[in-house]
Design an enzyme around this catalytic site. Sequence first.
Site, PDB file in Angstrom:
ATOM      1  N   ASP A  54       0.858  -1.183   0.000  1.00 38.87           N
ATOM      2  CA  ASP A  54       0.000   0.000   0.000  1.00 38.87           C
ATOM      3  C   ASP A  54       0.895   1.234   0.000  1.00 38.87           C
ATOM      4  O   ASP A  54       1.660   1.456   0.947  1.00 38.87           O
ATOM      5  CB  ASP A  54      -0.879  -0.031   1.257  1.00 38.87           C
ATOM      6  CG  ASP A  54      -1.865   1.128   1.329  1.00 38.87           C
ATOM      7  OD1 ASP A  54      -1.731   2.083   0.547  1.00 38.87           O
ATOM      8  OD2 ASP A  54      -2.762   1.072   2.196  1.00 38.87           O
ATOM      9  N   VAL A  55       0.792   2.039  -1.043  1.00 41.77           N
ATOM     10  CA  VAL A  55       1.686   3.200  -1.165  1.00 41.77           C
ATOM     11  C   VAL A  55       1.320   4.319  -0.198  1.00 41.77           C
ATOM     12  O   VAL A  55       2.021   5.342  -0.148  1.00 41.77           O
ATOM     13  CB  VAL A  55       1.726   3.745  -2.611  1.00 41.77           C
ATOM     14  CG1 VAL A  55       2.426   2.767  -3.525  1.00 41.77           C
ATOM     15  CG2 VAL A  55       0.331   4.085  -3.113  1.00 41.77           C
ATOM     16  N   SER A 133      -2.444  15.181 -14.163  1.00 45.96           N
ATOM     17  CA  SER A 133      -3.578  15.086 -15.083  1.00 45.96           C
ATOM     18  C   SER A 133      -3.848  16.415 -15.763  1.00 45.96           C
ATOM     19  O   SER A 133      -3.733  17.484 -15.142  1.00 45.96           O
ATOM     20  CB  SER A 133      -4.842  14.649 -14.325  1.00 45.96           C
ATOM     21  OG  SER A 133      -5.977  14.689 -15.167  1.00 45.96           O
ATOM     22  N   TYR A 146     -10.266  15.323  -7.013  1.00 44.42           N
ATOM     23  CA  TYR A 146      -9.214  14.779  -7.888  1.00 44.42           C
ATOM     24  C   TYR A 146      -8.347  15.902  -8.451  1.00 44.42           C
ATOM     25  O   TYR A 146      -7.108  15.840  -8.391  1.00 44.42           O
ATOM     26  CB  TYR A 146      -9.851  13.980  -9.015  1.00 44.42           C
ATOM     27  CG  TYR A 146      -8.883  13.478 -10.045  1.00 44.42           C
ATOM     28  CD1 TYR A 146      -8.086  12.364  -9.798  1.00 44.42           C
ATOM     29  CD2 TYR A 146      -8.756  14.109 -11.279  1.00 44.42           C
ATOM     30  CE1 TYR A 146      -7.193  11.897 -10.740  1.00 44.42           C
ATOM     31  CE2 TYR A 146      -7.868  13.643 -12.233  1.00 44.42           C
ATOM     32  CZ  TYR A 146      -7.081  12.536 -11.967  1.00 44.42           C
ATOM     33  OH  TYR A 146      -6.196  12.084 -12.908  1.00 44.42           O
ATOM     34  N   SER A 177      -4.525  13.109 -20.706  1.00 44.19           N
ATOM     35  CA  SER A 177      -5.966  13.289 -20.782  1.00 44.19           C
ATOM     36  C   SER A 177      -6.623  12.062 -20.137  1.00 44.19           C
ATOM     37  O   SER A 177      -5.985  11.354 -19.359  1.00 44.19           O
ATOM     38  CB  SER A 177      -6.382  13.445 -22.246  1.00 44.19           C
ATOM     39  OG  SER A 177      -7.767  13.663 -22.361  1.00 44.19           O
TER      40      SER A 177
END
Length: 241
Positions: A54-55, A133, A146, A177
């Site tokens: 788990d990061v 992103s 996000y 994208s």
Amino acid sequence: METRTALVTGAAQGLGQEFAVALAGRGYRVAGIDLVPQPETVQRVLDYVELIADVTDEEQIGAALERVIDRFGTLHVLVNNAGVYPESPFEDITPEDWRRIMRVNLEAPFLVTRAALPYLKAAGRGRIVNITSAAVLTAPPTMVAYVSSKAGLIGFTRALASALGPYDVTVNAIAPSMVRTATAERTVGADGGFEHVRAQQAVPRTQKPSDLVSTLLYVVDPGSGFLTGQTLNVAGGSAYL
């Protein structure tokens, strides 16, 4: 000549898997971290080190890095790719949702980078690549948490680049994208999501993981040591910097 080594987070599928395969194709020894087993990546990458961790967990990250160094002896490249991208109206986001998104998309890159940095410095040259992103630029209204997390990752990239430049460790970000992955197909890309994003792009097709590979390889190349603190927007012309 020392064989270069790389660590990719979120390597079980999608972008992470393509990045692992591409780096191996360039001669890197590759390790990958994910919450789940990575059988497809293992099949596609020779001498791959599969790390199930788990990061967002500092102890698990430390143990995973120890395995990488025990196996490879060094580390040259870190790709912070793992992330989550739930879509929700702002009013429906709970504090728990917000914290989870920030923990995975922003705190995890901090934790993994912090654990990997001593090895990157010891190698004498390092490349850190953060996957952010293009949504930071297009700002979709149903992805407030996000977008906030990915904007923070761009800030992290810039400030860390200033801090690590004297150590010949570069830090850059790649902003895709909406990429056609299995996860996107059942979440943000479903119900017309891909079509909506595609309509905003100058390049009228849905992005594939392979569309990001050449940019990653450019950023991590030994000859790219003067490129740092940058966000490369690889999003089909959906937004312009």
